[in-house]
Enzyme design. Structure first.
Site, PDB file in Angstrom:
ATOM      1  N   ILE A 207      -8.238  -4.279  -1.606  1.00 58.90           N
ATOM      2  CA  ILE A 207      -7.969  -4.725  -2.977  1.00 58.90           C
ATOM      3  C   ILE A 207      -8.230  -6.226  -2.992  1.00 58.90           C
ATOM      4  O   ILE A 207      -7.842  -6.938  -2.061  1.00 58.90           O
ATOM      5  CB  ILE A 207      -6.525  -4.379  -3.428  1.00 58.90           C
ATOM      6  N   ALA A 208      -8.919  -6.694  -4.024  1.00 58.15           N
ATOM      7  CA  ALA A 208      -9.242  -8.122  -4.080  1.00 58.15           C
ATOM      8  C   ALA A 208      -9.395  -8.575  -5.528  1.00 58.15           C
ATOM      9  O   ALA A 208      -9.975  -7.873  -6.356  1.00 58.15           O
ATOM     10  CB  ALA A 208     -10.536  -8.397  -3.312  1.00 58.15           C
TER      11      ALA A 208
ATOM     12  N   GLU B  82      -2.536  -0.939   4.833  1.00 60.91           N
ATOM     13  CA  GLU B  82      -2.126  -1.860   5.890  1.00 60.91           C
ATOM     14  C   GLU B  82      -2.499  -3.265   5.454  1.00 60.91           C
ATOM     15  O   GLU B  82      -3.469  -3.457   4.699  1.00 60.91           O
ATOM     16  CB  GLU B  82      -2.781  -1.508   7.227  1.00 60.91           C
TER      17      GLU B  82
ATOM     18  N   ASN C 295      -0.293 -12.416   5.318  1.00 64.99           N
ATOM     19  CA  ASN C 295      -0.882 -12.418   3.976  1.00 64.99           C
ATOM     20  C   ASN C 295       0.235 -12.377   2.928  1.00 64.99           C
ATOM     21  O   ASN C 295       0.623 -11.319   2.435  1.00 64.99           O
ATOM     22  CB  ASN C 295      -1.827 -11.219   3.831  1.00 64.99           C
TER      23      ASN C 295
ATOM     24  N   TYR D  97       2.696  -5.872  -2.713  1.00 60.96           N
ATOM     25  CA  TYR D  97       3.077  -4.524  -2.313  1.00 60.96           C
ATOM     26  C   TYR D  97       4.596  -4.322  -2.421  1.00 60.96           C
ATOM     27  O   TYR D  97       5.062  -3.256  -2.822  1.00 60.96           O
ATOM     28  CB  TYR D  97       2.606  -4.223  -0.885  1.00 60.96           C
TER      29      TYR D  97
HETATM   30  C1  LIG Z   1      -3.409  -9.960  -2.889  1.00 62.03           C
HETATM   31  C2  LIG Z   1      -4.061 -10.168  -4.263  1.00 62.03           C
HETATM   32  C3  LIG Z   1      -4.870  -8.913  -4.620  1.00 62.03           C
HETATM   33  C4  LIG Z   1      -2.949 -10.354  -5.296  1.00 62.03           C
HETATM   34  O1  LIG Z   1      -3.550 -10.510  -6.581  1.00 62.03           O
HETATM   35  P1  LIG Z   1      -3.016 -11.627  -7.623  1.00 62.03           P
HETATM   36  O2  LIG Z   1      -3.688 -11.389  -8.933  1.00 62.03           O
HETATM   37  O3  LIG Z   1      -3.172 -12.967  -7.015  1.00 62.03           O
HETATM   38  O4  LIG Z   1      -1.454 -11.249  -7.680  1.00 62.03           O
HETATM   39  P2  LIG Z   1      -0.472 -11.257  -8.946  1.00 62.03           P
HETATM   40  O5  LIG Z   1      -0.709 -12.507  -9.730  1.00 62.03           O
HETATM   41  O6  LIG Z   1      -0.584  -9.953  -9.672  1.00 62.03           O
HETATM   42  O7  LIG Z   1       0.937 -11.350  -8.215  1.00 62.03           O
HETATM   43  C5  LIG Z   1       1.503 -10.235  -7.543  1.00 62.03           C
HETATM   44  C6  LIG Z   1       2.742 -10.671  -6.793  1.00 62.03           C
HETATM   45  O8  LIG Z   1       2.345 -11.482  -5.678  1.00 62.03           O
HETATM   46  C7  LIG Z   1       2.951 -12.776  -5.766  1.00 62.03           C
HETATM   47  N1  LIG Z   1       1.968 -13.734  -5.284  1.00 62.03           N
HETATM   48  C8  LIG Z   1       0.732 -13.945  -5.784  1.00 62.03           C
HETATM   49  N2  LIG Z   1       0.109 -14.887  -5.080  1.00 62.03           N
HETATM   50  C9  LIG Z   1       0.990 -15.298  -4.109  1.00 62.03           C
HETATM   51  C10 LIG Z   1       0.922 -16.232  -3.058  1.00 62.03           C
HETATM   52  N3  LIG Z   1      -0.172 -16.977  -2.849  1.00 62.03           N
HETATM   53  N4  LIG Z   1       2.001 -16.374  -2.238  1.00 62.03           N
HETATM   54  C11 LIG Z   1       3.094 -15.615  -2.425  1.00 62.03           C
HETATM   55  N5  LIG Z   1       3.221 -14.690  -3.418  1.00 62.03           N
HETATM   56  C12 LIG Z   1       2.173 -14.535  -4.247  1.00 62.03           C
HETATM   57  C13 LIG Z   1       3.297 -12.946  -7.219  1.00 62.03           C
HETATM   58  O9  LIG Z   1       4.367 -13.846  -7.404  1.00 62.03           O
HETATM   59  C14 LIG Z   1       3.654 -11.548  -7.624  1.00 62.03           C
HETATM   60  O10 LIG Z   1       4.974 -11.236  -7.181  1.00 62.03           O
HETATM   61  P3  LIG Z   1       6.049 -10.635  -8.205  1.00 62.03           P
HETATM   62  O11 LIG Z   1       5.466  -9.327  -8.687  1.00 62.03           O
HETATM   63  O12 LIG Z   1       7.263 -10.448  -7.355  1.00 62.03           O
HETATM   64  O13 LIG Z   1       6.171 -11.631  -9.290  1.00 62.03           O
HETATM   65  C15 LIG Z   1      -4.969 -11.426  -4.288  1.00 62.03           C
HETATM   66  O14 LIG Z   1      -4.199 -12.553  -3.936  1.00 62.03           O
HETATM   67  C16 LIG Z   1      -6.179 -11.333  -3.381  1.00 62.03           C
HETATM   68  O15 LIG Z   1      -7.236 -10.837  -3.779  1.00 62.03           O
HETATM   69  N6  LIG Z   1      -6.041 -11.873  -2.135  1.00 62.03           N
HETATM   70  C17 LIG Z   1      -7.171 -11.908  -1.183  1.00 62.03           C
HETATM   71  C18 LIG Z   1      -7.547 -10.518  -0.716  1.00 62.03           C
HETATM   72  C19 LIG Z   1      -6.378  -9.809  -0.059  1.00 62.03           C
HETATM   73  O16 LIG Z   1      -5.656 -10.407   0.725  1.00 62.03           O
HETATM   74  N7  LIG Z   1      -6.221  -8.503  -0.370  1.00 62.03           N
HETATM   75  C20 LIG Z   1      -5.175  -7.681   0.207  1.00 62.03           C
HETATM   76  C21 LIG Z   1      -5.531  -7.251   1.596  1.00 62.03           C
HETATM   77  S1  LIG Z   1      -4.383  -6.078   2.263  1.00 62.03           S
END
Ligand SMILES: CC(C)(COP(=O)(O)OP(=O)(O)OC[C@H]1O[C@@H](n2cnc3c(N)ncnc32)[C@H](O)[C@@H]1OP(=O)(O)O)[C@@H](O)C(=O)NCCC(=O)NCCS
Length: 140
Positions: free
Chosen positions: A60-61, A94, A99, A106
């Site tokens: 997921i990204a 996983e 991260n 999750y």
């Molecule tokens: C993981 C990912 C998909 C989350 O998407 P996002 O749009 O940034 O997340 P959201 O804005 O919907 O936030 C979801 C939750 O994560 C938290 N969150 C988002 N970014 C964060 C960060 N950098 N550090 C800590 N918490 C974070 C938010 O506060 C939120 O928590 P809540 O529901 O308790 O309020 C995105 O950061 C991503 O693409 N990361 C890189 C790829 C990756 O790591 N994928 C997962 C591999 S297993």
């Protein structure tokens, strides 16, 4: 969304912390009938494997410039809905133990930790990071 756009998002989102999937690899995965793409506009995507009654989130990204705005949570809701439609009753994934954004996503989506794989991810420089495995009951 095209495999090329998915590969671009994947490369940007995982830059420096994860294995990058090339466009051809993503296209090959999507050619398999068990693997489904779930997209959020042009900003994010997930790949989901459904083998009823189980489903697995393969990746997921969200594009880095669109992160932190709730898109990941919205995409995860679509992933869970798609998994249910396809006959999934449990969703597994996983994630690397360092991260924080993914762990927060999750946890907030009601996933429960099911295990830990020590040193599963090899980072550049020889550092090994644990994988945390999570599961979620889709019938709840
Ligand atoms: C993981 C990912 C998909 C989350 O998407 P996002 O749009 O940034 O997340 P959201 O804005 O919907 O936030 C979801 C939750 O994560 C938290 N969150 C988002 N970014 C964060 C960060 N950098 N550090 C800590 N918490 C974070 C938010 O506060 C939120 O928590 P809540 O529901 O308790 O309020 C995105 O950061 C991503 O693409 N990361 C890189 C790829 C990756 O790591 N994928 C997962 C591999 S297993």
């Amino acid at each position: 969304m095209t495999p090329a756009r998915m590969a671009a998002i994947h490369a940007a989102a995982f830059a420096g912390h994860g294995q990058i999937w090339a466009e051809a690899e993503i296209a090959a995965m999507l050619a398999k009938p068990l693997i489904h793409a779930v997209t959020l506009g042009q900003e994010g995507f997930a790949l989901l494997q459904i083998i009823p009654p189980e489903a697995e989130l393969l990746t997921i990204a969200i594009s880095p410039d669109a992160q932190g705005k709730g898109h990941g949570r919205a995409l995860m809701a679509s992933v869970m809905a798609q998994a249910r439609i396809g006959g999934g009753r449990r969703l597994f994934l996983e994630v690397a133990a360092d991260n924080q954004a993914a762990l927060a996503l999750y946890t907030s989506a009601q996933f429960i930790q099911t295990g830990k794989r020590r040193g599963y991810y090899q980072r550049t420089g020889g550092v090994a990071v644990d994988a945390i495995t999570f599961g979620c009951d889709l019938s709840a």
